[in-house]
Design an enzyme around this catalytic site. Sequence first.
Site, PDB file in Angstrom:
ATOM      1  N   HIS A  19       0.850  -1.195   0.000  1.00  9.95           N
ATOM      2  CA  HIS A  19       0.000   0.000   0.000  1.00  9.95           C
ATOM      3  C   HIS A  19       0.885   1.244   0.000  1.00  9.95           C
ATOM      4  CE1 HIS A  19      -4.101   1.736   1.192  1.00  9.95           C
ATOM      5  NE2 HIS A  19      -3.295   2.789   1.062  1.00  9.95           N
ATOM      6  N   HIS A  21       1.135   5.051  -2.326  1.00  8.51           N
ATOM      7  CA  HIS A  21       0.560   5.896  -3.373  1.00  8.51           C
ATOM      8  C   HIS A  21       1.665   6.624  -4.140  1.00  8.51           C
ATOM      9  CE1 HIS A  21      -3.765   5.655  -2.283  1.00  8.51           C
ATOM     10  NE2 HIS A  21      -3.275   5.352  -1.089  1.00  8.51           N
ATOM     11  N   HIS A 208     -10.014   0.683  -0.172  1.00  6.55           N
ATOM     12  CA  HIS A 208      -9.779   1.505   1.012  1.00  6.55           C
ATOM     13  C   HIS A 208     -11.017   1.424   1.902  1.00  6.55           C
ATOM     14  CE1 HIS A 208      -6.325   3.413  -0.949  1.00  6.55           C
ATOM     15  NE2 HIS A 208      -6.100   4.101   0.166  1.00  6.55           N
ATOM     16  N   GLU A 211     -10.594   3.068   7.515  1.00  7.38           N
ATOM     17  CA  GLU A 211      -9.576   4.040   7.929  1.00  7.38           C
ATOM     18  C   GLU A 211     -10.280   5.209   8.611  1.00  7.38           C
ATOM     19  OE1 GLU A 211      -6.013   6.829   6.048  1.00  7.38           O
ATOM     20  OE2 GLU A 211      -7.622   6.120   4.764  1.00  7.38           O
ATOM     21  N   ASP A 300       1.831   3.986   2.857  1.00  3.68           N
ATOM     22  CA  ASP A 300       0.752   4.852   2.383  1.00  3.68           C
ATOM     23  C   ASP A 300       1.333   5.982   1.538  1.00  3.68           C
ATOM     24  OD1 ASP A 300      -1.883   5.484   1.978  1.00  3.68           O
ATOM     25  OD2 ASP A 300      -2.172   6.477   3.899  1.00  3.68           O
TER      26      ASP A 300
END
Length: 362
Positions: A19, A21, A208, A211, A300
Amino acid sequence: MPGVPTLEAIRRVPKVLLHDHLDGGLRPRTVVELAAATGYAGLPTADPDELGRWFIAAANSGSLETYLETFAHTCGVMQTEEALVRVAAEAAEDLADDGVVYAEVRYAPELFVERGLSLDTVVEAVQQGFAEGARRAAERGRNIRVVTLLCAMRQHARALEIAELAVRYRDAGVGGFDIAGPEEGYPPTRNLDAFEYLRRNNAHFTIHAGEAFGLASIWEAIQHCGAERLGHGVRIVDDVKTAGDGHVQLGRLASYVRDRRIPLEICPSSNVQTGAARSIAEHPIGLLARLRFRVTVNTDNRLMSGCTVSSELAALVDAFGYGWADLQWFTINAMKSAFLDFDQRLELINTVIKPGYAELLD
């Protein structure tokens, strides 16, 4: 190196990242240089060191919505083919230099078409960049395989289009699909047609969920949409009750997630920044790992969190006293959960990961 894992020692062992980005991992200097090259005038400062500190400070808001605002600047400088190639190549190099041997890096192609690029051109430029970055890393003796995941933004209405794009490029390095963006008010079932399309085409996808929003988001992602993995998923802890005597009881959803070995793509530092956890020491990953959920450790957004895979693992060592066996467990969990053919996953586990930890476990 045996003993308590230090940051420097952790950097030298093989790691797996699920994970991460692309638009959250730029080098600050690259942001500055691309802004100058593309005419983007929105940066708060043109000093790379100051800019790096600004991104981290802006992300430390405790709000997912504010955290996501920082992406206006990274996406703003990633609107040309040349920029996309450069950012992807540098991402592959940076991850390889951190000892990552397999990475799944995700991005939303729809965010990079403001200056007229087509979705296909965006994907092809990113793939070119990852190939170039992996080649450069290999020249320095750092081998990495990068697979991409294509995200659709859950607040927009292009999920099916992006899912079709992911299937179209799945033999060219695209490993799967994801939806990202604000959870609250945008349940994953808004994109049900995309997930049904992916399942019909035997394509991989993560969502996702869990969270910024709670159990309802996780339940929809799994039971309605069929998610193979949960992006973050940290709020599954809301369905775990700990009594005063230390006895732990799992609710039905938590039991289902654990029993089915549904991977949790947990990103500790990011979770603290967005308010999903109060601190690393209080992060639910400690309990979830102890209960043997399929926990994986991820970055992330490396720019916004000022982190690497190694620094995330080192922070968990400090917080929970983990040793090399625990770090190997996190790594194998991630490799088992990768959107890669079974034989390729097994080969990396047996020929790269386990040998990389073998002498540390004696």
